[in-house]
Design an enzyme around this catalytic site. Structure first.
Site, PDB file in Angstrom:
ATOM      1  N   HIS A 130      25.039  45.512  53.632  1.00 24.26           N
ATOM      2  CA  HIS A 130      25.462  46.249  52.464  1.00 24.26           C
ATOM      3  C   HIS A 130      26.033  45.245  51.502  1.00 24.26           C
ATOM      4  CE1 HIS A 130      29.462  46.365  54.828  1.00 24.26           C
ATOM      5  NE2 HIS A 130      29.844  46.181  53.781  1.00 24.26           N
ATOM      6  N   ASP A 160      22.900  46.724  59.611  1.00 19.07           N
ATOM      7  CA  ASP A 160      23.740  46.332  58.510  1.00 19.07           C
ATOM      8  C   ASP A 160      23.984  44.580  58.451  1.00 19.07           C
ATOM      9  OD1 ASP A 160      25.358  46.554  56.335  1.00 19.07           O
ATOM     10  OD2 ASP A 160      27.118  46.850  57.426  1.00 19.07           O
ATOM     11  N   SER A 237      33.920  42.059  54.492  1.00 20.45           N
ATOM     12  CA  SER A 237      32.753  42.356  54.885  1.00 20.45           C
ATOM     13  C   SER A 237      31.600  41.288  55.079  1.00 20.45           C
ATOM     14  CB  SER A 237      31.784  43.479  54.226  1.00 20.45           C
ATOM     15  OG  SER A 237      32.258  44.808  54.117  1.00 20.45           O
TER      16      SER A 237
END
Length: 386
Positions: A130, A160, A237
């Site tokens: 993402h 992911d 992230s």
């Protein structure tokens, strides 16, 4: 950073009393940490041997590096941060968007990544899918502030995870650990770039709060994650979760953020990430095991009037597939593969992701009131097939 819920600030009465309690707690907590933590961490710290990577079959990469960390100081976490920090990079993505007046403009988003391999003249960076999704241009930002153009090697929406590469083999490489050895209460560290590059390589320390946490975005997409209270914020992230041996044990990817919940961050276990990252480097996609069935979840089956307590309901068996060769039929209810119980498509995907093409699995199913056990040899899934 993926959020399961949105967060916000809440202002209420009693601010002074909260401040006093916080100050007293901080003093007591600080004294305890100074007294207990160094000895505890030192007792947990150690150096383990190298673990080998899958790599390119035609050009095997060197073994995963072994951490070399000086743990003689008063606070070993500082030594871990010093050793692993240089392997953490910022990631900037540029995406073209269109405003209300049909004018194109550039949106900039970012995250974190960790260098996990060098091969064939490139340094490879692992991050979250993402973080790079939809980007027209990608850059890796080094600790020095230098920005390097990056190429997307491959991405996998289901897990992911994504891999970038830069044409520079002088970047330090992070050693990867074994997430199966983690225990609740074990000290871990998150490193990344919260908010933006102004706070790059921020270090937060916490513990493993839980393992194998099930987090679902839908009936199809399910994660089994490491839970930690080490602060994970937007921009973290793709950064690493590191143990006190200086090994990457997870890739940070989400948190739960509501006004009622604090300190629930999650990371993808490195043992799963290692398989995905290796496949993305070697093949540009993930090589998945394939059974060859279409299914609906137990809950969906009940909504359509079928009386099944659990398992997954088989609606179709692909001709010449492992499932057909094993004798599975439409109308069967698969309740277990090996020792893993199933109730959703996410469960099936997760179990298949634990296997490689060629593996044999034992399938327990129900048919006409009887429980049957069959064996199937998995094959490689067609491209874009789960």
């Amino acid at each position: 950073m993926g959020y399961l819920t949105s967060s916000g600030y809440k202002q209420g009465p009693g601010l002074l009393s909260y401040a006093v309690v916080a100050l007293v707690s901080a003093v007591i907590g600080g004294m305890l940490m100074l007294t207990l933590a160094p000895g505890y961490i030192a007792s947990r710290a150690g150096i383990i041997g190298q673990t080998s990577a899958t790599g390119d079959p035609g050009n095997s990469p060197p073994p995963w590096p072994t951490p070399t960390i000086d743990l003689t100081g008063d606070w070993p976490a500082a030594a871990v941060a010093e050793a692993v920090g240089p392997t953490v990079v910022g990631i900037i993505g540029e995406t073209t968007a269109v405003d209300w007046f049909s004018r194109a403009y550039t949106e900039i988003h970012g995250g974190s990544g960790v260098v996990f391999r060098q091969a064939n003249g490139y340094s490879y960076v692992g991050t979250n899918q993402h973080v790079v999704e939809g980007a027209n241009k990608l850059y890796v930002v080094m600790a020095s502030g230098e920005r390097l153009a990056a190429e997307l090697v491959g991405e996998d929406w289901w897990t992911d995870l994504a891999v970038l590469r830069v044409a520079d083999t002088n970047l330090p490489v992070a050693p990867l650990g074994d997430s199966d050895l983690l225990k609740p209460g074990e000290l871990v560290m998150a490193i990344g770039n919260p908010v933006d590059m102004e706070f790059q390589r921020s270090v937060t320390v916490g513990v493993v709060s839980g393992l194998n946490r099930k987090v679902s975005y839908s009936d199809e997409r399910e994660f089994r994650l490491i839970q930690t209270d080490a602060a994970i914020n937007p921009g973290n992230s793709g950064g690493p979760l590191v143990n006190m041996r200086g090994e990457v044990v997870g890739i940070n990817n989400m948190k739960i953020a509501t006004e009622d919940i604090e300190g629930m961050g999650f990371a993808i276990p490195i043992n799963l990430a290692r398989i995905v990252l290796d496949d993305l480097v070697t093949f540009g996609r993930v090589i998945r095991a394939y059974l060859g069935i279409n299914i609906v979840s137990a809950a969906d089956a009940r909504r359509h009037g079928l009386n099944i307590a659990g398992g997954i309901y088989v609606t179709r068996v692909v001709p010449q597939s492992p499932a057909q060769r094993a004798g599975i039929k439409a109308g069967d209810v698969i309740v277990r593969i090996d020792d893993e119980e199933l109730s959703t498509l996410g469960d099936l995907r997760r179990v298949l992701d634990l296997h490689r093409p060629g593996d044999e699995v034992t399938i327990t199913l129900q048919r006409s009131g009887q429980t049957l056990t069959v064996k199937a040899t998995l094959v490689e899934a067609p491209a874009e097939t789960g």
